[in-house]
Design a protein around this motif. Structure first.
Motif, PDB file in Angstrom:
ATOM      1  N   MET A 197     -15.313  24.814   2.909  1.00 16.23           N
ATOM      2  CA  MET A 197     -14.200  24.591   2.017  1.00 16.23           C
ATOM      3  C   MET A 197     -13.340  23.429   2.506  1.00 16.23           C
ATOM      4  O   MET A 197     -12.783  22.694   1.703  1.00 16.23           O
ATOM      5  N   LYS A 198     -13.248  23.279   3.822  1.00 18.17           N
ATOM      6  CA  LYS A 198     -12.435  22.193   4.377  1.00 18.17           C
ATOM      7  C   LYS A 198     -13.004  20.839   3.973  1.00 18.17           C
ATOM      8  O   LYS A 198     -12.249  19.920   3.625  1.00 18.17           O
ATOM      9  N   ASN A 199     -14.329  20.710   3.985  1.00 16.77           N
ATOM     10  CA  ASN A 199     -14.955  19.450   3.593  1.00 16.77           C
ATOM     11  C   ASN A 199     -14.702  19.122   2.127  1.00 16.77           C
ATOM     12  O   ASN A 199     -14.565  17.957   1.756  1.00 16.77           O
ATOM     13  N   PHE A 200     -14.632  20.145   1.296  1.00 19.57           N
ATOM     14  CA  PHE A 200     -14.359  19.950  -0.126  1.00 19.57           C
ATOM     15  C   PHE A 200     -12.976  19.321  -0.320  1.00 19.57           C
ATOM     16  O   PHE A 200     -12.810  18.336  -1.049  1.00 19.57           O
ATOM     17  N   PHE A 201     -11.962  19.870   0.342  1.00 17.36           N
ATOM     18  CA  PHE A 201     -10.605  19.346   0.200  1.00 17.36           C
ATOM     19  C   PHE A 201     -10.454  17.987   0.869  1.00 17.36           C
ATOM     20  O   PHE A 201      -9.693  17.132   0.395  1.00 17.36           O
ATOM     21  N   GLU A 202     -11.174  17.755   1.959  1.00 17.12           N
ATOM     22  CA  GLU A 202     -11.158  16.437   2.575  1.00 17.12           C
ATOM     23  C   GLU A 202     -11.823  15.407   1.668  1.00 17.12           C
ATOM     24  O   GLU A 202     -11.409  14.249   1.622  1.00 17.12           O
ATOM     25  N   GLY A 203     -12.839  15.828   0.930  1.00 17.77           N
ATOM     26  CA  GLY A 203     -13.471  14.939  -0.043  1.00 17.77           C
ATOM     27  C   GLY A 203     -12.516  14.568  -1.166  1.00 17.77           C
ATOM     28  O   GLY A 203     -12.484  13.419  -1.612  1.00 17.77           O
ATOM     29  N   ILE A 204     -11.733  15.537  -1.637  1.00 22.94           N
ATOM     30  CA  ILE A 204     -10.732  15.261  -2.672  1.00 22.94           C
ATOM     31  C   ILE A 204      -9.677  14.306  -2.126  1.00 22.94           C
ATOM     32  O   ILE A 204      -9.249  13.371  -2.808  1.00 22.94           O
ATOM     33  N   ALA A 205      -9.244  14.535  -0.888  1.00 18.06           N
ATOM     34  CA  ALA A 205      -8.247  13.661  -0.268  1.00 18.06           C
ATOM     35  C   ALA A 205      -8.788  12.241  -0.135  1.00 18.06           C
ATOM     36  O   ALA A 205      -8.075  11.266  -0.406  1.00 18.06           O
ATOM     37  N   TYR A 206     -10.028  12.105   0.287  1.00 17.89           N
ATOM     38  CA  TYR A 206     -10.636  10.777   0.412  1.00 17.89           C
ATOM     39  C   TYR A 206     -10.717  10.089  -0.946  1.00 17.89           C
ATOM     40  O   TYR A 206     -10.402   8.903  -1.069  1.00 17.89           O
ATOM     41  N   LEU A 207     -11.120  10.830  -1.969  1.00 19.96           N
ATOM     42  CA  LEU A 207     -11.224  10.261  -3.311  1.00 19.96           C
ATOM     43  C   LEU A 207      -9.875   9.729  -3.776  1.00 19.96           C
ATOM     44  O   LEU A 207      -9.770   8.605  -4.282  1.00 19.96           O
ATOM     45  N   CYS A 208      -8.841  10.526  -3.584  1.00 20.86           N
ATOM     46  CA  CYS A 208      -7.512  10.108  -4.048  1.00 20.86           C
ATOM     47  C   CYS A 208      -6.965   8.946  -3.232  1.00 20.86           C
ATOM     48  O   CYS A 208      -6.462   7.969  -3.792  1.00 20.86           O
ATOM     49  N   GLU A 209      -7.055   9.036  -1.905  1.00 25.66           N
ATOM     50  CA  GLU A 209      -6.418   8.030  -1.058  1.00 25.66           C
ATOM     51  C   GLU A 209      -7.190   6.719  -1.006  1.00 25.66           C
ATOM     52  O   GLU A 209      -6.600   5.645  -1.029  1.00 25.66           O
ATOM     53  N   GLU A 210      -8.485   6.774  -0.925  1.00 27.67           N
ATOM     54  CA  GLU A 210      -9.273   5.562  -0.699  1.00 27.67           C
ATOM     55  C   GLU A 210      -9.845   4.952  -1.977  1.00 27.67           C
ATOM     56  O   GLU A 210     -10.075   3.748  -2.021  1.00 27.67           O
ATOM     57  N   VAL A 211     -10.078   5.764  -3.006  1.00 24.43           N
ATOM     58  CA  VAL A 211     -10.727   5.238  -4.211  1.00 24.43           C
ATOM     59  C   VAL A 211      -9.726   5.056  -5.348  1.00 24.43           C
ATOM     60  O   VAL A 211      -9.574   3.956  -5.893  1.00 24.43           O
TER      61      VAL A 211
END
Length: 75
Positions: free
Chosen positions: A1-15
């Motif tokens: 689950m942690k990787n899922f939320f980190e993926g969302i964070a990466y999408l928002c911040e970097e993309v």
């Protein structure tokens, strides 16, 4: 689950916020170029306001608006 939320964070911040990061970096070099988006929004808002006022004036001139006290049923 942690990787899922980190993926969302990466999408928002970097993309998704990448254009805004570019604008933030550009502000240090050229203030006008960094604020072009703000000026575009202000021009759109001003033109919409002028259009709305002209439409109100047109309807007022044609006496299409009901100005009596009982124009709304809840009054």
């Amino acid at each position: 689950m942690k990787n899922f939320f980190e993926g969302i964070a990466y999408l928002c911040e970097e993309v998704l916020f990448a254009p805004f990061n570019t604008l933030r970096e550009m502000e240090l070099e050229n203030w006008t170029a960094a604020n072009v988006l703000n000026w575009i929004f202000m021009i759109i808002a001003a033109s919409a306001m002028v259009y709305w006022i002209l439409q109100l004036k047109k309807f007022d001139k044609n006496n299409e608006e009901r100005k009596d006290i009982s124009s709304h049923s809840y009054l």
